[in-house]
Design an enzyme around this catalytic site. Structure first.
Site, mmCIF file in Angstrom:
data_model
loop_
_atom_site.group_PDB
_atom_site.id
_atom_site.type_symbol
_atom_site.label_atom_id
_atom_site.label_comp_id
_atom_site.label_asym_id
_atom_site.label_seq_id
_atom_site.Cartn_x
_atom_site.Cartn_y
_atom_site.Cartn_z
ATOM 1 N N GLU A 131 56.407 -56.568 5.122
ATOM 2 C CA GLU A 131 57.268 -57.767 5.330
ATOM 3 C C GLU A 131 58.409 -57.929 4.202
ATOM 4 O O GLU A 131 59.531 -58.336 4.530
ATOM 5 C CB GLU A 131 56.473 -59.257 5.336
ATOM 6 N N ASP A 187 52.862 -60.181 6.621
ATOM 7 C CA ASP A 187 51.696 -61.144 6.388
ATOM 8 C C ASP A 187 50.821 -61.455 7.405
ATOM 9 O O ASP A 187 51.419 -61.625 8.518
ATOM 10 C CB ASP A 187 52.445 -62.558 5.779
ATOM 11 N N TYR A 205 46.116 -64.357 -0.186
ATOM 12 C CA TYR A 205 47.004 -64.953 0.577
ATOM 13 C C TYR A 205 47.426 -66.401 0.430
ATOM 14 O O TYR A 205 46.385 -67.428 0.568
ATOM 15 C CB TYR A 205 47.150 -64.601 2.092
#
Length: 720
Positions: free
Chosen positions: A9, A105, A310
């Site tokens: 990403e 992600d 995350y």
């Protein structure tokens, strides 16, 4: 077999993956190895096309050209990232690339980023999915050993695309209709508008609040104070002064009798691990960080420093397969070694408050990775957010806080009184936060014991209005907006609770920022309040667009799309019909919009009077004509401090006339301020001065030469 193309990403994540997979051959926007090619997006490279792409009639904002309902919606490359898209497209369509691995992600938005790029690049190749929650070397290696079939995430992509397309149809049509109808910059959306409505409702509650006086009784006996309780309601206050005064009169000169002494051992567990919203709330409460600032700091800790997992998660639990990683994570947080050692010294205990597979969806709670931090490399904000995450993680693994609660019930005459004491048995998780829990000791008492009442007094106070939202409490309201549904469908309220409320953990910060940037809300200290523009917007917007019920219905259907139970196209057709209906309501409205923040300053471009608006950074002047759009700063809040009251100063004016003004009345020209700062700086020792002084001290003779001579004779620096 050909090479595998990996799409990350962001460049930082792409380079990390490339390093782990030994892709060292540098290209323009990609890195290559023997088996893999790693390239990256810059966030979104592709987005939904603007209205004018479909019809030249949409180039100008015209009420009669609405609604805009093109089908299907087209994808376009974002201009500023067109160069990188070309790189990605070229690599994807290479003859020697046999498979694409999506490594964006691991979430709904990350899936959308990748799938839109693949679709626009027309890369028709087999897809695999890298699904990991941290970007440490270890996590990347393990993730590549367990690549998933990308088909598993196809419905996740459909749900993300449906959300984006629905926002296009409803948001753009409503915004254009409102703006052209009233010639004012008015924006509306399915999350933004209900959020604004909640702030407005809170304002109404505060405005309509009427304070009331309340009364109670306090009896001071030997060594402690007893508080009166109503025998029926157990309340400690009454709104009837006469009644309290009658008790005061009838109970005076009477002794207190102990009716019950109850001792109960209690324990409280540590707060749950962080999801993003809880972290944003805590960072705002402790440090005043905005939701956006906390998200940005956590994202840096995740991507750049590899120190946390995350961040865009809505879970506060870990999955059972993570239990074996806890020891390594604790060993990695070296700066917190002292507190971690207590957990590592014995088998790590985890319960349902930490590990629960049923409460982990795409991602688990935010916790530290197995990477050891170098604290000095972190910025102040990043360090503070990391500190919150680590302490919450360690505290969750500590034993509960245990205490003995003593509740004493007494009577004076026929009235009931009580007192509570507390004795700490084990500090438990509170040690992590170095919280001093003081004992609240009551004397040893027995049932039937009589105590002399030293004084019996009436207590009184006033009820307080509801507190205004700040960014932390607004996040809570967005997460749990069911109370704002009123008497509407309980099923919808349940759905809002299950789907996480208004917006998602990933979008709430941006929604709040948008409300600020559209001048619909403003900040006074930490408190948020709705502007006149925001109030008027709510009067002009169709009522159903203001209710969280609409979001509840949408989220329910988006969730069904994500599970493969509803077709994306059926949902989009419904949204198009809703957009059409919304435009018709706005067109037929007879309501008016009035600028009540007009100034006497004329716009230098078009001559219209300008509006004074307030945003997070200060005040500015904007042209009232939407098509002109001229704006200039009027004042801004700075980090400079007032020499009198130490509050932040506002900088007003332009050029040489710029002046600092404080709320306390202090004024100072920018030139004078700079001169004063310069003098203060010259009078202070710099780090270099201190370092130089310390070196000089090392070379100079000791002041106490007699002592130095005596020590020298002992020859302490020689081996015995």
């Amino acid at each position: 077999m050909g090479k595998q193309l990996i799409l990350a990403e962001k460049p930082s994540v792409g380079r990390d993956i490339a390093r782990v997979l030994n892709c060292t051959k540098g290209g323009n926007g990609f890195l290559e190895g023997d088996k893999y090619i790693v390239t990256w997006a810059l966030g979104h490279l592709v987005t939904l096309a603007d209205p004018e792409v479909y019809d030249t009639a949409y180039k100008t904002w015209d009420l009669e050209a609405l609604p805009m309902l093109p089908s299907p919606l087209k994808l376009v490359v974002i201009k500023r990232s067109g160069k990188q898209f070309s790189v990605v497209k070229t690599q994807m369509n290479r003859q020697d690339v046999s498979e694409i691995i999506i490594a964006t992600d691991a979430g709904r938005e990350g899936e959308l980023v990748a799938r839109w790029i693949i679709e626009k690049a027309r890369a028709n190749k087999p897809l695999k999915r890298l699904w990991i929650s941290s970007v440490t070397d270890k996590a990347i290696r393990e993730g590549f050993k367990q690549l998933k079939d990308a088909a598993q995430y196809k419905n996740l992509y459909y749900a993300a695309a449906a959300r984006s397309e629905a926002d296009w149809y409803v948001g753009l049509n409503a915004t254009r209709a409102l703006t052209t109808k009233y010639n004012a910059q008015l924006s509306s959306g399915r999350v933004q508008t209900p959020t604004l409505a909640m702030i407005a409702k809170k304002e109404e509650e505060i405005k309509s609040f009427k304070p009331e006086r309340y009364y109670g009784l306090a009896a001071v006996v030997d060594g402690f104070t007893l508080t009166w309780r109503d025998g029926k309601t157990n309340e400690s206050r009454l709104f009837n002064k006469e009644k309290i005064d009658s008790y005061l009169k009838s109970l005076s000169a009477k002794s207190a009798r102990i009716e019950e002494v109850k001792k109960t051992k209690k324990k409280t567990f540590a707060p749950g691990l962080y999801d993003l919203t809880e972290l944003q709330r805590d960072a705002h409460k402790r440090f005043g960080f905005s939701a956006k600032e906390t998200l940005s700091a956590t994202q840096r800790l995740y991507e750049q420093h590899k120190l946390v997992t995350y961040p865009r998660t809505d879970s506060r639990f870990l999955s059972s397969d993570m239990k074996d990683t806890l020891k390594e994570r604790l060993e990695a947080i070296a700066p917190y070694e002292k507190m971690a050692r207590k957990v590592l010294g014995k088998p790590i205990q985890t319960g349902k408050h930490i590990i629960d597979d049923g409460k982990v969806s795409d991602h688990h709670a935010i916790i530290p990775t197995e990477q050891t931090p170098v604290i000095r490399e972190l910025s102040d904000k990043d360090r503070k957010v990391y500190d919150l995450i680590v302490k919450r993680f360690v505290a969750a693994l500590y034993a509960p806080f245990e205490y003995e609660q003593v509740t004493v019930t007494a009577t004076i005459g026929d009235e009931r009184f009580d007192a509570k004491g507390k004795r700490v048995l084990a500090a438990g998780w509170k040690e992590v936060y170095q919280t001093d829990e003081a004992d609240e000791i009551l004397p040893e008492l027995t049932k039937g014991q009589e105590l002399r009442v030293i004084s019996l007094t009436r207590t009184e106070g006033t009820t307080n209005p509801p507190s205004r939202f700040n960014e932390g409490t607004l996040l809570t309201a967005m997460e749990k907006p069911a109370q704002f549904l009123g008497n509407q469908d309980k099923r919808l309220a349940k759905t809002l609770g299950e789907t996480g409320g208004l917006g998602t953990v990933a979008t709430r910060a941006d929604i709040i920022e948008k409300l600020f940037n559209s001048f619909l809300i403003e900040k006074n200290g930490k408190d948020l309040s709705i502007t006149s523009k925001g109030k008027q917007l709510l009067e002009l917007v169709p009522e159903e667009l203001q209710s969280p019920a609409l979001t509840a219905e949408w989220e329910q259907k988006l969730e069904a799309i994500g599970k493969g139970k509803l077709s994306k196209q059926a949902f989009i057709e419904e949204m198009k019909a809703y957009a059409d209906e919304t435009v018709k309501k706005i067109k037929s409205s007879t309501k008016k919009y009035k600028h009540d923040n007009l100034t006497g300053t004329k716009c230098p471009d078009c001559g219209n009077l300008m509006l004074e608006v307030k945003n997070k950074k200060g005040k500015m002047l904007v042209c009232q004509d939407r098509e002109c759009g001229h704006r200039k700063g009027k004042s801004k809040v700075t980090n400079a401090r007032c020499p009198k009251c130490k509050k932040k100063l506002e900088l007003h004016g332009q050029g040489d006339a710029q002046t600092f003004i404080c709320k306390c009345g202090h004024k100072e020209k920018l030139s004078s301020f700079n001169e004063r700062r310069k003098k203060e700086k010259n009078n202070k020792a710099s780090k270099r001065d201190v370092s130089s002084y310390m070196k000089k001290q090392g070379n100079d003779e000791p002041v106490n030469t007699a002592l130095a001579d005596a020590l020298a004779k002992l020859k302490l620096d020689q081996d015995k």
